[in-house]
Design a protein around this motif. Structure first.
Motif, short mmCIF file in Angstrom:
data_model
loop_
_atom_site.label_atom_id
_atom_site.label_comp_id
_atom_site.label_asym_id
_atom_site.label_seq_id
_atom_site.Cartn_x
_atom_site.Cartn_y
_atom_site.Cartn_z
N THR A 4 0.84 -1.20 0.00
CA THR A 4 0.00 0.00 0.00
C THR A 4 0.87 1.24 0.00
OG1 THR A 4 -0.16 0.03 2.42
CG2 THR A 4 -1.89 -1.16 1.21
N THR A 5 0.34 2.30 -0.58
CA THR A 5 1.07 3.57 -0.68
C THR A 5 0.05 4.70 -0.79
OG1 THR A 5 2.64 4.83 -2.03
CG2 THR A 5 1.21 3.30 -3.18
N SER A 6 0.51 5.92 -0.65
CA SER A 6 -0.37 7.06 -0.94
C SER A 6 -0.49 7.18 -2.45
CB SER A 6 0.18 8.35 -0.34
OG SER A 6 1.23 8.84 -1.14
N ASP A 7 -1.42 8.02 -2.91
CA ASP A 7 -1.62 8.14 -4.36
C ASP A 7 -0.73 9.20 -5.00
OD1 ASP A 7 -2.80 10.38 -3.34
OD2 ASP A 7 -4.81 9.97 -4.14
N GLU A 8 0.24 9.74 -4.25
CA GLU A 8 1.19 10.68 -4.83
C GLU A 8 2.13 9.92 -5.77
OE1 GLU A 8 3.10 13.17 -1.83
OE2 GLU A 8 1.44 12.67 -0.49
N GLU A 9 2.38 10.49 -6.93
CA GLU A 9 3.13 9.79 -7.97
C GLU A 9 4.48 9.29 -7.48
OE1 GLU A 9 4.86 10.73 -12.47
OE2 GLU A 9 3.09 11.82 -11.72
N GLU A 10 5.21 10.16 -6.77
CA GLU A 10 6.54 9.75 -6.32
C GLU A 10 6.48 8.64 -5.27
OE1 GLU A 10 5.38 13.53 -4.06
OE2 GLU A 10 5.27 12.75 -6.11
N LYS A 11 5.42 8.64 -4.46
CA LYS A 11 5.26 7.59 -3.46
C LYS A 11 4.92 6.26 -4.13
CE LYS A 11 5.87 10.17 0.23
NZ LYS A 11 4.73 10.57 1.07
N VAL A 12 4.09 6.30 -5.16
CA VAL A 12 3.76 5.07 -5.90
C VAL A 12 5.01 4.52 -6.56
CG1 VAL A 12 2.36 4.07 -7.75
CG2 VAL A 12 1.39 5.86 -6.30
N ALA A 13 5.79 5.40 -7.17
CA ALA A 13 7.04 4.97 -7.83
C ALA A 13 7.99 4.34 -6.83
CB ALA A 13 7.70 6.16 -8.52
N ALA A 14 8.11 4.96 -5.64
CA ALA A 14 9.01 4.43 -4.62
C ALA A 14 8.55 3.06 -4.12
CB ALA A 14 9.10 5.41 -3.45
N ALA A 15 7.24 2.91 -3.94
CA ALA A 15 6.70 1.63 -3.48
C ALA A 15 6.90 0.54 -4.52
CB ALA A 15 5.22 1.78 -3.16
N THR A 16 6.74 0.90 -5.80
CA THR A 16 6.94 -0.06 -6.88
C THR A 16 8.41 -0.48 -6.95
OG1 THR A 16 5.16 0.99 -8.14
CG2 THR A 16 6.64 -0.48 -9.35
N GLN A 17 9.29 0.48 -6.83
CA GLN A 17 10.73 0.21 -6.86
C GLN A 17 11.12 -0.69 -5.69
OE1 GLN A 17 13.91 3.23 -5.70
NE2 GLN A 17 14.02 3.32 -7.94
N ALA A 18 10.58 -0.40 -4.52
CA ALA A 18 10.92 -1.19 -3.33
C ALA A 18 10.48 -2.64 -3.46
CB ALA A 18 10.30 -0.55 -2.10
N VAL A 19 9.28 -2.86 -3.99
CA VAL A 19 8.78 -4.23 -4.09
C VAL A 19 9.52 -5.00 -5.18
CG1 VAL A 19 6.87 -3.93 -5.75
CG2 VAL A 19 6.66 -5.58 -3.90
N MET A 20 9.97 -4.31 -6.22
CA MET A 20 10.75 -4.98 -7.26
C MET A 20 12.15 -5.35 -6.75
SD MET A 20 9.62 -2.89 -10.70
CE MET A 20 10.40 -4.01 -11.87
N ASN A 21 12.69 -4.54 -5.84
CA ASN A 21 13.98 -4.87 -5.23
C ASN A 21 13.84 -6.04 -4.27
OD1 ASN A 21 15.29 -2.80 -6.58
ND2 ASN A 21 15.05 -1.33 -4.90
N ARG A 22 12.71 -6.04 -3.57
CA ARG A 22 12.49 -7.10 -2.57
C ARG A 22 12.16 -8.43 -3.21
NH1 ARG A 22 7.68 -6.88 1.95
NH2 ARG A 22 8.23 -8.81 3.05
#
Length: 325
Positions: free
Chosen positions: A208-226
């Motif tokens: 889950t993330t906020s709907d701010e574009e940079e927050k969504v990008a960061a969450a996507t990046q984090a899950v792809m790293n994990r």
């Protein structure tokens, strides 16, 4: 001679009296007709449709369907709302509608305490029925009369079945959602997991993330790293989809991933047409607007009381790139 003059004057007076009486009768008739016409005009129900997403293609269709049905049934419908999910202003407009003593409110549901207070306490105290449309909230919390829109759990199930068909019965699937985790999002997740959890070789991760574009990008990046071996993403909140897809594309090619979402955001269909999404759930916003007004009129006219508290589901289907309009 005098007798002839008297007869002539009498005839003139009689004719004058006749036309005077006709004019008086017509005046009285017209005087009675004006209030009758005014009463007919003010006797129609006044309904309000309120959304957080004015101006989007999805909600334009909801509004058009509602206006067509209101015209057909002889009700006055006004479409109110906000742009860009201004939650505070949206709740203020709901409160104004209640204070305006409208006859019925058809509203996009918001899973929030203030929304529940306005519908459960203030609208109920004023005797104003509330129907949620497109986005639902728990009936026990809001006291809404019914819900009209997609069955969110069924939509999640439908999308998951398509994902399994495309990906197979083995892999890692990320469910990307808004951190507010509103009612419809929870039900979509329930539908997706109800399918995927039946396959022991499919791993499901919820992010889950906020709907701010940079927050969504960061969450996507984090899950792809994990989870570097992730196979599929399901954006259960359509407002997150564009930023999620953009980040995946920045990190690697889109092609190896199976990507899915829902259609209630204006950026979704272009992404599907471009092949950046493998599938979406298409809803029926025009039908939502029509059915919402029809159910409200049935309630106000006493034709269908009570309404079905489980709601009136509208049509859904999965669209792929090949059949995107």
């Amino acid at each position: 001679m005098h007798k002839t003059i008297s007869l002539a004057l009498g005839s003139i007076c009689a004719v004058f009296l006749f036309f005077t009486m006709i004019s008086a009768i017509r005046f009285v008739q017209s005087a009675w007709q004006v209030p009758q016409t005014q009463m007919q005009e003010t006797d129609r129900y006044r309904l309000v449709l309120i959304t957080q997403d004015l101006g989007t293609p999805f909600w334009n269709k909801v509004g058009e369907g509602a206006e067509e049905e209101a015209l057909r049934l002889g009700a006055n419908l006004e479409v109110w709302g906000t742009y860009g999910e201004d939650r505070e202003d949206f709740l203020k407009q709901l409160e104004i509608a209640i204070d305006s003593k409208v006859d019925g409110i058809i509203v996009q549901g918001m899973d929030e305490d203030q929304f529940d207070h306005l519908t459960k306490v203030k609208a109920a105290f004023s005797g104003i029925p509330v129907i949620t449309v497109a986005s639902d909230v728990p009936m026990s919390e809001s006291m809404r009369k019914t819900y009209v829109g997609s069955d969110a759990r069924a939509a999640g199930k439908m999308l998951a079945e398509r994902l399994v068909q495309d990906m197979g019965t083995k892999g890692t699937v990320v469910l990307m959602g808004d951190e507010r985790e509103e009612y419809d999002q929870k039900r979509r997740v329930e539908g997706v997991r109800g399918v995927l959890d039946a396959y022991p070789d499919i791993r499901v991760e919820e992010v889950t993330t906020s709907d701010e574009e940079e927050k969504v990008a960061a969450a996507t990046q984090a899950v792809m790293n994990r989870f570097p071996g992730v196979n599929a993403f399901v954006s259960v909140d359509a407002n997150l989809t564009a930023a999620m897809v953009q980040e995946i594309g920045r990190r690697s090619q889109i092609a190896p991933y199976h990507l899915y979402s829902f259609d209630d955001n204006p950026e979704i269909l272009p992404l599907l047409r471009q092949g950046k999404l493998d599938g979406i759930v298409e809803q029926s916003p025009g039908e939502m607007g029509q059915t919402g007004v029809r159910m409200m009129m049935r309630w106000l006219d006493g034709e269908t009381v009570p309404l079905d508290t489980e709601g009136y589901p509208t049509a859904i289907r999965v669209l792929t790139t090949e059949d995107a309009p």
